[in-house]
Enzyme design. Structure first.
Site, PDB file in Angstrom:
ATOM      1  N   CYS A 206      39.392  34.253  45.246  1.00  0.00           N
ATOM      2  CA  CYS A 206      39.123  35.104  46.547  1.00  0.00           C
ATOM      3  C   CYS A 206      37.595  35.244  46.746  1.00  0.00           C
ATOM      4  CB  CYS A 206      39.596  36.660  46.097  1.00  0.00           C
ATOM      5  SG  CYS A 206      39.057  37.262  44.711  1.00  0.00           S
TER       6      CYS A 206
ATOM      7  N   ASP B  46      47.360  35.399  30.772  1.00  0.00           N
ATOM      8  CA  ASP B  46      46.214  36.184  31.180  1.00  0.00           C
ATOM      9  C   ASP B  46      45.361  36.357  29.839  1.00  0.00           C
ATOM     10  OD1 ASP B  46      45.236  37.391  33.936  1.00  0.00           O
ATOM     11  OD2 ASP B  46      44.241  38.261  32.238  1.00  0.00           O
TER      12      ASP B  46
ATOM     13  N   PRO C 103      47.348  41.084  37.951  1.00  0.00           N
ATOM     14  CA  PRO C 103      48.155  41.743  37.625  1.00  0.00           C
ATOM     15  C   PRO C 103      49.937  41.337  38.077  1.00  0.00           C
ATOM     16  CG  PRO C 103      47.271  42.600  39.482  1.00  0.00           C
ATOM     17  CD  PRO C 103      46.512  41.394  39.131  1.00  0.00           C
ATOM     18  N   GLY C 104      49.865  40.057  38.544  1.00  0.00           N
ATOM     19  CA  GLY C 104      51.101  39.578  38.750  1.00  0.00           C
ATOM     20  C   GLY C 104      51.722  39.391  40.113  1.00  0.00           C
ATOM     21  N   GLY C 105      50.725  39.447  41.281  1.00  0.00           N
ATOM     22  CA  GLY C 105      51.146  39.424  42.525  1.00  0.00           C
ATOM     23  C   GLY C 105      51.819  37.849  42.529  1.00  0.00           C
ATOM     24  N   LYS C 106      51.235  37.013  42.206  1.00  0.00           N
ATOM     25  CA  LYS C 106      51.824  35.678  42.089  1.00  0.00           C
ATOM     26  C   LYS C 106      52.739  35.299  41.360  1.00  0.00           C
ATOM     27  CE  LYS C 106      47.568  34.324  44.539  1.00  0.00           C
ATOM     28  NZ  LYS C 106      46.729  35.852  44.129  1.00  0.00           N
TER      29      LYS C 106
ATOM     30  N   ASP D 220      44.922  30.646  40.083  1.00  0.00           N
ATOM     31  CA  ASP D 220      44.250  31.734  41.020  1.00  0.00           C
ATOM     32  C   ASP D 220      43.027  32.250  40.256  1.00  0.00           C
ATOM     33  OD1 ASP D 220      43.848  33.519  43.146  1.00  0.00           O
ATOM     34  OD2 ASP D 220      45.051  35.011  42.182  1.00  0.00           O
TER      35      ASP D 220
ATOM     36  N   ASP E 146      43.638  32.318  26.276  1.00  0.00           N
ATOM     37  CA  ASP E 146      42.467  31.449  27.088  1.00  0.00           C
ATOM     38  C   ASP E 146      43.344  30.260  27.614  1.00  0.00           C
ATOM     39  OD1 ASP E 146      40.496  30.205  28.250  1.00  0.00           O
ATOM     40  OD2 ASP E 146      39.123  30.567  26.637  1.00  0.00           O
TER      41      ASP E 146
HETATM   42  C1  LIG Z   1      42.043  36.664  40.424  1.00  0.00           C
HETATM   43  S1  LIG Z   1      42.733  37.239  39.079  1.00  0.00           S
HETATM   44  C2  LIG Z   1      44.477  37.057  39.039  1.00  0.00           C
HETATM   45  C3  LIG Z   1      45.261  37.850  40.158  1.00  0.00           C
HETATM   46  C4  LIG Z   1      46.687  37.176  40.027  1.00  0.00           C
HETATM   47  N1  LIG Z   1      46.813  35.955  40.203  1.00  0.00           N
HETATM   48  C5  LIG Z   1      47.419  37.926  40.898  1.00  0.00           C
HETATM   49  O1  LIG Z   1      47.757  37.279  42.150  1.00  0.00           O
HETATM   50  O2  LIG Z   1      47.973  39.174  40.653  1.00  0.00           O
HETATM   51  C6  LIG Z   1      42.037  36.437  37.734  1.00  0.00           C
HETATM   52  C7  LIG Z   1      42.574  36.932  36.379  1.00  0.00           C
HETATM   53  O3  LIG Z   1      42.332  35.798  35.372  1.00  0.00           O
HETATM   54  C8  LIG Z   1      41.999  36.440  34.211  1.00  0.00           C
HETATM   55  N2  LIG Z   1      41.166  35.315  33.356  1.00  0.00           N
HETATM   56  C9  LIG Z   1      40.122  35.407  33.170  1.00  0.00           C
HETATM   57  N3  LIG Z   1      39.533  34.476  32.377  1.00  0.00           N
HETATM   58  C10 LIG Z   1      40.770  33.909  31.924  1.00  0.00           C
HETATM   59  C11 LIG Z   1      41.057  32.831  30.992  1.00  0.00           C
HETATM   60  N4  LIG Z   1      40.232  31.912  30.321  1.00  0.00           N
HETATM   61  N5  LIG Z   1      42.412  32.469  30.640  1.00  0.00           N
HETATM   62  C12 LIG Z   1      43.214  33.197  31.063  1.00  0.00           C
HETATM   63  N6  LIG Z   1      43.079  34.139  32.175  1.00  0.00           N
HETATM   64  C13 LIG Z   1      41.929  34.342  32.382  1.00  0.00           C
HETATM   65  C14 LIG Z   1      41.567  37.589  34.439  1.00  0.00           C
HETATM   66  O4  LIG Z   1      41.754  38.611  33.171  1.00  0.00           O
HETATM   67  C15 LIG Z   1      42.189  37.971  35.776  1.00  0.00           C
HETATM   68  O5  LIG Z   1      43.650  38.862  35.464  1.00  0.00           O
END
Ligand SMILES: C[S@@+](CC[C@H](N)C(=O)[O-])C[C@H]1O[C@@H](n2cnc3c(N)ncnc32)[C@H](O)[C@@H]1O
Lengths: 326, 178
Positions: free
Chosen positions: A251, A154, A133-136, A198, A181
């Protein structure tokens, strides 16, 4: 401890504390019994809430005095200028005006550390490959002072809605949000100066926040995540500019999703190397998890562990792509 | 979803609507050195402001599902322009069409409610019923947008529980939607 004995002991501990046996088996062989029990104990203690001051919208001093006047107790996180542990008492951290106004972001300490480790610079092109959701993303934009471009990708439509809401709340003006993707990153034709990956993971570091994680994922799930992480990291490495820097984080505390994945990329890509992280936090990455010898440079990666650092479990590795010699 | 440079006629329409309510030159000041683009989402078109040097790069992302770029300015639906929350703090620096509310008024407004006489700290007397105004707290921080239910010069004659402005959008949406 013999394999048989370890299995037996793992089963007992898992039964007593409500974990799946395969998890405890791995912890015992990584850390031994004392640390495994410390880890289990730490996972029932609450994780302290933390906030990151959004310097795109306010200053650290002004927000600190406003929150303190509302009886929020703040304590500086030593290695993060804009990060604070925050005790909101009985209030909800998201309910204050200052939050709605985008003056701060409620964020885990390891997560804010990851963007600081990336150290994005003004004017650069940075890709956040798993952004919602955009923290980073919002932190990266703040570190770049809203200059250059942050391409936030995403794959999840719903999570992108939260990403966009956070981008707007925080006053981010240099982002470009794309749904797709990230494994196809190289099709985009952009060669970013920096990449934040991440990665989506099994969440094995989140047990203190989500106790159900003690039983919700199998070893097959961990392997499935590791495969996807490997594909995402491969895509990142291929797209990154020569001389570029990236951060790989999860994480998860599973070496299978962290050191193993980075080791794989180091073996396939001699142009990639792990680099030193110039901030004081966490403990070194593993170079011989479960007795498997990995690239010794992985000791420069860092881990956050609940029993050692009082945070959720997390892994951060900084990598660089060498310039090709002419 | 793709991004396109904004049609100059549509932009002229948007400019008329904004300047009509917030004063001549408001749209130009909001635009600054940026370029307006449109991203289509279903029925509505969303306007974003991007740095000039991004224009050449819009095509780079062809084939990707572009969701947003730069600063979200607002939506254009059936010719009617509506501001997005993100641009409002910038608008607050330019316009004097504002309604300042008390702490209590700020709280209820950010719960999505409308503004009653009791909450009003300041409202220009020249403002007219139906007009959109920015809602600010006493620190002059922007909380959202509202539509006046009365002419500004009638405020003094109103009972304290009477409606002054209807909530159109407020920053509480950031946490309500989360
Ligand atoms: C650990 S979370 C990211 C948290 C985010 N970096 C933050 O700090 O708020 C992982 C994210 O990867 C996305 N995701 C999963 N597979 C993906 C892909 N193949 N391409 C792009 N995003 C993907 C998921 O929808 C999820 O939102």
């Amino acid at each position: 401890m013999s394999k048989k004995h370890l299995r037996q002991r793992a089963k007992e501990i898992a039964g007593e504390y409500g974990y799946l046996s395969y998890m405890i088996e791995r912890y015992l062989s990584l850390w031994g019994e004392d640390d495994t029990l410390r880890f289990i104990e730490a996972c029932v203690r609450p994780i302290r809430t933390a906030i990151r001051v959004n310097t795109l919208k306010t200053t650290i001093g002004s927000l600190v005095s406003r929150l303190e006047s509302k009886n929020v107790t703040l304590e500086r996180i030593p290695w993060l200028e804009e990060g604070f542990w925050a005790d909101f008492g009985t209030g909800s951290p998201g309910a204050l005006f200052e939050h709605m106004l985008g003056y701060y972001y409620v964020q885990g300490v390891p997560s804010m550390t990851a963007s600081s480790v990336l150290d994005p610079q003004e004017g650069e092109v940075v890709v956040d490959m798993a952004a919602a959701p955009g923290g980073k993303t919002t932190h990266i934009a703040q570190l770049m002072n809203n200059s250059g471009t942050v391409i936030a990708i995403d794959s999840d439509r719903k999570r992108i809605a939260s990403l966009e809401s956070n981008i707007q709340r925080c006053g981010v003006a240099n982002s470009l949000v794309v749904r797709g993707d990230s494994r196809k990153l190289s099709h985009m034709g952009s060669t970013p100066d920096r990449i934040m990956l991440d990665a989506p993971c099994s969440g094995e570091g989140l047990i203190p926040l989500e106790p159900s994680r003690k039983t919700s994922r199998s070893m097959a799930d961990v392997r499935f995540c590791a495969t996807k992480e490997d594909e995402l990291l491969e895509a990142a490495v291929n797209a990154l500019a020569q001389g570029g820097t990236m951060v790989y984080s999860t994480c998860s505390i599973a070496p299978e999703e962290n050191e193993y994945v980075v080791d794989g990329v180091l073996q396939r890509h001699p142009e990639m190397r792990v680099v030193e992280i110039p901030l004081e936090f966490g403990s070194p990455g593993y170079v011989e998890p479960y007795g498997v010898g990995l690239d010794s440079s992985l000791s420069m990666a860092r881990r956050f562990l609940p029993h050692l650092h009082g945070t959720e479990g997390f892994f951060i590795c900084k990598l660089m792509k060498e310039e090709e010699s002419a | 979803m793709t991004a396109d440079l904004m049609d100059p006629n549509d932009w002229a329409d948007v400019t008329n609507q904004i300047d009509g309510e917030f004063g001549d030159g408001t749209t130009k000041a909001l635009l600054g050195g940026q370029a307006p683009i449109i991203i289509q989402r279903g029925e509505s078109n969303t306007i974003y402001l991007i740095p000039m040097d991004w224009i050449g790069r819009i095509e780079e992302y062809e084939g990707y599902n572009i969701r947003s770029m730069g600063v979200q300015m607002g939506d254009l639906s059936k010719g009617r322009f509506r501001f997005s929350l993100q641009i409002l703090p910038a608008l607050a620096k330019i316009t004097d069409r504002v309604l300042v509310v008390s702490q209590k008024g700020a709280e209820t407004f950010t719960y999505g409610r409308s503004i009653i006489k009791e909450s009003v700290v300041r409202l220009g007397s020249a403002m007219k019923k139906g007009q959109r105004v920015l809602v600010l707290n006493e620190r002059l921080e922007c909380l959202g947008l509202a539509a006046l239910s009365i002419d500004g010069d009638r405020l003094g004659r109103l009972a304290k529980e009477k409606l002054v402005a209807k909530n159109l959008v407020d920053i509480g949406a950031y946490v309500r939607g989360a």
